[in-house]
Write a protein that holds these residues in place. Structure first.
Motif, PDB file in Angstrom:
ATOM      1  N   ARG A 168       0.834  -1.208   0.000  1.00 11.68           N
ATOM      2  CA  ARG A 168       0.000   0.000   0.000  1.00 11.68           C
ATOM      3  C   ARG A 168       0.868   1.256   0.000  1.00 11.68           C
ATOM      4  O   ARG A 168       0.593   2.226   0.717  1.00 11.68           O
ATOM      5  N   SER A 170       2.279   4.670  -0.555  1.00 11.68           N
ATOM      6  CA  SER A 170       1.663   5.955  -0.881  1.00 11.68           C
ATOM      7  C   SER A 170       2.750   6.993  -1.121  1.00 11.68           C
ATOM      8  O   SER A 170       3.715   7.092  -0.352  1.00 11.68           O
ATOM      9  N   PRO A 194       1.850  -0.672  -4.850  1.00 11.22           N
ATOM     10  CA  PRO A 194       1.257   0.657  -4.669  1.00 11.22           C
ATOM     11  C   PRO A 194      -0.129   0.601  -4.034  1.00 11.22           C
ATOM     12  O   PRO A 194      -0.839  -0.395  -4.138  1.00 11.22           O
ATOM     13  N   SER A 195      -0.484   1.682  -3.378  1.00 12.64           N
ATOM     14  CA  SER A 195      -1.816   1.795  -2.790  1.00 12.64           C
ATOM     15  C   SER A 195      -2.863   1.789  -3.907  1.00 12.64           C
ATOM     16  O   SER A 195      -2.700   2.439  -4.940  1.00 12.64           O
ATOM     17  N   ASP A 196      -3.933   1.039  -3.715  1.00 20.65           N
ATOM     18  CA  ASP A 196      -4.963   0.902  -4.741  1.00 20.65           C
ATOM     19  C   ASP A 196      -6.296   0.643  -4.043  1.00 20.65           C
ATOM     20  O   ASP A 196      -6.440  -0.359  -3.340  1.00 20.65           O
ATOM     21  N   GLY A 198      -8.833  -0.541  -5.115  1.00 17.75           N
ATOM     22  CA  GLY A 198      -9.419  -1.796  -5.584  1.00 17.75           C
ATOM     23  C   GLY A 198      -9.242  -2.933  -4.599  1.00 17.75           C
ATOM     24  O   GLY A 198     -10.032  -3.879  -4.569  1.00 17.75           O
TER      25      GLY A 198
END
Length: 208
Positions: A168, A170, A194-196, A198
């Motif tokens: 995650r 950021s 990566p932060s997502d 979803g």
């Protein structure tokens, strides 16, 4: 540490492997007090680790397979007990036996652990080929994990068996950069996810 996406990483890794190796991948939810693998996979297990414990006198590789819950991806899941009370009797010696059976039965065994450094986690670490330490670029989390590295060293867990997952990640203002994380931990992250948003949807719908 809890809340950093540890279970999400374990589940998605297991499903990804099962997609290419159907019926040859096992996911074992060893977070006995608060396992979430079944929920995040939208599974309704007929058996859990408690059933394996109850059948411990006759447990073998064949019965272990029968107690697994199969996901549509071809992943076999040994789900955590529905309550911490039911899991109270399960000990580290039994988990060691289960994991050794799983190693003989499956090509890949992914283990989700409880976020606490106890005898159960020590047993799991002793049997693992690789240990993935999931962190976020959040200072209190990094501080806690840095202390965890000291414990791993004290218990002689080889450095080459450890992998760091920066989950995650950021890049928002105020968040430590990857270079800051590496400098603080004293080692590089092996994987950066990566932060997502979803991932939140996936967890809520039970679709990895």
């Amino acid at each position: 540490k809890g809340g950093v996406g540890k279970s999400t990483c374990a589940i998605n890794t297991a499903v990804g492997l099962a997609t290419n190796h159907s019926n040859r991948v096992a996911l074992i939810d060893c977070s006995l007090q608060m396992g979430v693998c079944a929920v995040q996979l939208n599974l309704q297990p007929e058996a859990t680790l408690v059933d394996a414990w109850n059948e411990r006198d006759r447990l073998d590789e064949q019965l272990l397979r029968q107690l697994m819950t199969e996901h549509e991806s071809g992943l076999h899941v040994m789900c955590a007990p529905p309550s911490a009370i039911e899991a109270a009797e399960i000990d580290d010696a039994f988990l060691s036996r289960v994991l050794l059976m799983a190693r003989r039965t499956y090509d890949y065994v992914i283990i989700d652990t409880f976020p606490m450094f106890d005898r159960t986690v020590m047993t799991i670490l002793d049997l693992c080929d690789q240990s993935y330490i999931v962190v976020e670029n959040v200072v209190p989390t990094l501080q806690m994990v840095k202390g965890f590295f000291t414990l791993l060293e004290e218990f002689s867990i080889p450095l080459e068996q450890q992998r760091i997952v920066l989950n995650r990640y950021s890049s928002k203002s105020g968040s430590p950069k990857t270079s800051d994380v590496s400098q603080y931990l004293g080692r590089e992250a092996d994987y950066i996810i990566p932060s997502d948003p979803g991932f939140i949807t996936a967890a809520n719908t039970g679709e990895p």
